[in-house]
Design an enzyme around this catalytic site. Structure first.
Site, mmCIF file in Angstrom:
data_model
loop_
_atom_site.group_PDB
_atom_site.id
_atom_site.type_symbol
_atom_site.label_atom_id
_atom_site.label_comp_id
_atom_site.label_asym_id
_atom_site.label_seq_id
_atom_site.Cartn_x
_atom_site.Cartn_y
_atom_site.Cartn_z
ATOM 1 N N GLU A 270 -2.081 12.275 -6.154
ATOM 2 C CA GLU A 270 -1.459 12.913 -4.991
ATOM 3 C C GLU A 270 -0.570 14.085 -5.417
ATOM 4 O O GLU A 270 0.660 14.062 -5.241
ATOM 5 C CB GLU A 270 -0.651 11.898 -4.189
ATOM 6 C CG GLU A 270 -1.522 10.805 -3.641
ATOM 7 C CD GLU A 270 -0.859 9.930 -2.570
ATOM 8 O OE1 GLU A 270 -1.564 9.389 -1.720
ATOM 9 O OE2 GLU A 270 0.377 9.781 -2.597
ATOM 10 N N GLU B 76 -8.185 5.984 -2.414
ATOM 11 C CA GLU B 76 -7.180 5.109 -1.784
ATOM 12 C C GLU B 76 -7.426 5.069 -0.290
ATOM 13 O O GLU B 76 -7.603 6.120 0.341
ATOM 14 C CB GLU B 76 -5.757 5.637 -1.994
ATOM 15 C CG GLU B 76 -5.202 5.413 -3.360
ATOM 16 C CD GLU B 76 -3.740 5.829 -3.473
ATOM 17 O OE1 GLU B 76 -2.988 5.705 -2.472
ATOM 18 O OE2 GLU B 76 -3.363 6.296 -4.564
HETATM 19 C C1 BG6 Z 1 -0.117 6.574 -2.060
HETATM 20 C C2 BG6 Z 1 0.148 6.331 -3.509
HETATM 21 O O1 BG6 Z 1 0.892 7.435 -1.615
HETATM 22 O O2 BG6 Z 1 -0.061 5.549 -1.151
HETATM 23 C C3 BG6 Z 1 0.298 4.890 -3.896
HETATM 24 O O3 BG6 Z 1 -0.759 6.994 -4.351
HETATM 25 C C4 BG6 Z 1 0.952 4.130 -2.774
HETATM 26 O O4 BG6 Z 1 0.985 4.827 -5.102
HETATM 27 C C5 BG6 Z 1 0.058 4.207 -1.544
HETATM 28 O O5 BG6 Z 1 1.283 2.824 -3.076
HETATM 29 C C6 BG6 Z 1 0.518 3.403 -0.344
HETATM 30 O O6 BG6 Z 1 1.836 3.723 -0.024
HETATM 31 P P1 BG6 Z 1 2.956 2.603 0.096
HETATM 32 O O7 BG6 Z 1 4.206 3.340 0.355
HETATM 33 O O8 BG6 Z 1 2.543 1.733 1.226
HETATM 34 O O9 BG6 Z 1 2.945 1.888 -1.196
#
Ligand code: BG6
Length: 476
Positions: free
Chosen positions: A179, A372
């Protein structure tokens, strides 16, 4: 069949959110270790409040996380049981170079990942490795100001040389910076940037971003030299912007927001600073200091594929009242009245995934990789630790259907899909354990209590079936 025969199904984690073992194996301290849970987290991750070491008043969940450092064999066996074709993980920079600027790497750290990659291959799992998932050695932060210093490019280059050579034949999919656009929103967590009072923050962020972009191009160059089989991707926190109304000003605001994110990928994929960014920087008095050869490097070593995270679409408006109501989430966005939201207020928009995929594919014409996606939710296990997470299955099935449509109906070339947090882990945004994404439940709470025992959730078998059918069977 919608998906390629060699489609890479799997799950994703990041070192600092699951490994723990923060002071074991010769590992050094990093920015991601010293971000506590609680009200100070946001000021710290955004570089407003200084936290360069642990103190007694805070709880730091990354120290132990879910202890994957000691339990990775058990966890990878479970991923293998689900039929994963790939496992996305990140290496902790400070396991390989504890301070970041040493001449020689730490053998114990190198060996740890070598064993882990071998373990993956036992199950036919191809590792997909993020070189930096937000982490920056604390020594580089204290001594050089992290990515604000050009010297970081050289240290990152050393790291890349070492890992590409050592893991040749074990790893062929690499992501340079997780990211990369996070540097604008959470600059300490994303790039180790802490601001002094007289700093011109925008100037610092964009100069640091330039260093990361150059480092990313160098990494791509070396990866291809070391092994022509290597495939290198950029990684964007994606989610297209919708205008709140058809008012041209709202449409324009949406375009501006998208460009703020595309800027990074435009450089990494097209190989040059886009005209709109140069003009915007000029207007804002931001001057990027480039070194001789930077432009040529960026142009010559563009990425092989575009990877991204997708959790939600975004909404843009110029309406001051709506803007005022916008929450201070990491990626703040106006609320879309047509969408439902998760318990953490993240809006749920499967069609937005198809839209985002099309936007990225139209723009870059390179293969995509969704690295993701997932639902952070409160899970309530029964007395055996079993969670009936139909809400998660429903969320993922809807997103998989949208992804299928993008491939089958729109012709998007998609290499793979890894759900976020395939095993419960520490939240990056909030530091909570309570915000769970996994197919595997981990017995641990926000305060660090629990046995760390792993238990399969209902979604475990569901995802196994999805993978076995190469995405044809999404039914619950
Ligand atoms: C992304 C990141 O921003 O979202 C992860 O690459 C992160 O590291 C994921 O965990 C989900 O966000 P959160 O705040 O729910 O953990």
């Amino acid at each position: 069949m919608a998906f390629r025969k060699d489609f890479l199904w799997g799950g994703a984690t990041a070192a600092n959110q699951c490994e723990g073992g923060y002071n074991e194996g010769g590992r050094g301290l990093a920015n991601v270790d010293v971000v506590p849970i609680g009200k100070d987290r946001f000021p710290i991750i955004s570089g407003q409040m200084k936290m360069f070491d642990f103190d007694d008043e805070h709880f730091y969940p990354a120290k132990e996380a879910i202890d994957m450092y000691h339990r990775y064999k058990e966890d990878i066996a479970l991923f293998g049981e689900m039929g994963f074709k790939t496992y996305r993980l990140s290496i902790a920079w400070t396991r390989i170079f504890p301070n970041g600027d040493e001449a020689e790497p730490n053998e114990e750290g190198l060996k740890f990942y070598e064993d882990l990659f071998k373990e993956c291959h036992k199950y036919g799992i191809e590792p997909l490795v993020t070189i930096t998932h937000f982490d920056c050695p604390m020594h580089l932060i204290k001594k050089y100001g992290a990515w604000r210093s050009r010297e970081l490019v050289g240290f990152y280059e050393n790291l890349c040389k070492v890992i590409f050579n050592r893991y040749k034949g074990l790893v062929k999919y690499w992501l340079t910076f997780n990211e990369i656009n996070m540097i604008l929103h959470a600059p300490f967590m994303g790039a180790g940037l802490y601001f002094e009072e007289d700093d011109n923050k925008e100037q610092v962020k964009y100069q640091a971003a330039h260093h990361e972009l150059v480092a990313s191009a160098i990494a791509t160059k070396i990866a291809h030299e070391v092994d022509p089989e290597n495939k290198v991707g950029c990684m964007l926190a994606a989610g297209s912007n919708y205008p709140y109304t058809p008012k041209p000003e709202d449409v324009w605001a949406g375009k501006q927001n998208d460009r703020e994110n595309y800027f990074f990928i435009d450089v990494q994929s097209r190989g040059e600073y886009p005209a709109y960014a140069l003009k915007e920087m000029e207007r804002n008095g931001i001057e990027i200091k480039m070194e001789e050869g930077d432009k040529e490097l960026l142009k010559a070593h563009t990425v092989d594929f575009i990877s991204f995270s997708y959790y939600s679409s975004r909404v843009a408006t110029v309406d001051p009242e709506l803007l005022e109501q916008t929450q201070g989430n990491i990626f703040a966005s106006v609320k879309n009245p047509y969408l439902e939201a998760s318990e953490w207020g993240w809006q749920i928009d499967p069609l937005g995934l198809r839209i985002t995929m099309n936007d990225l594919y139209d723009r870059y014409q390179k293969p995509l990789f969704i690295v993701e996606n997932g639902l952070g939710a409160v899970d309530t296990p029964d007395e055996n630790g079993y969670v009936e997470d139909d809400y998660r299955i429903e969320y993922l099935a809807a997103h998989l259907q949208a992804m299928k449509d993008a491939v089958e109906l729109d012709g998007v070339d998609l290499w793979g899909y890894t759900t976020w947090g395939c095993i419960d882990l520490v939240s990056a945004g909030t530091g909570e354990m309570k915000k769970r994404y996994g197919f595997i439940y981990v017995d641990r709470d926000n305060e660090g209590n629990g046995t760390l025992k792993r238990t399969k959730k209902k979604s475990f078998d569901w995802y196994k079936k999805v993978i076995a059918s190469n995405g044809e069977d999404l039914s619950n």
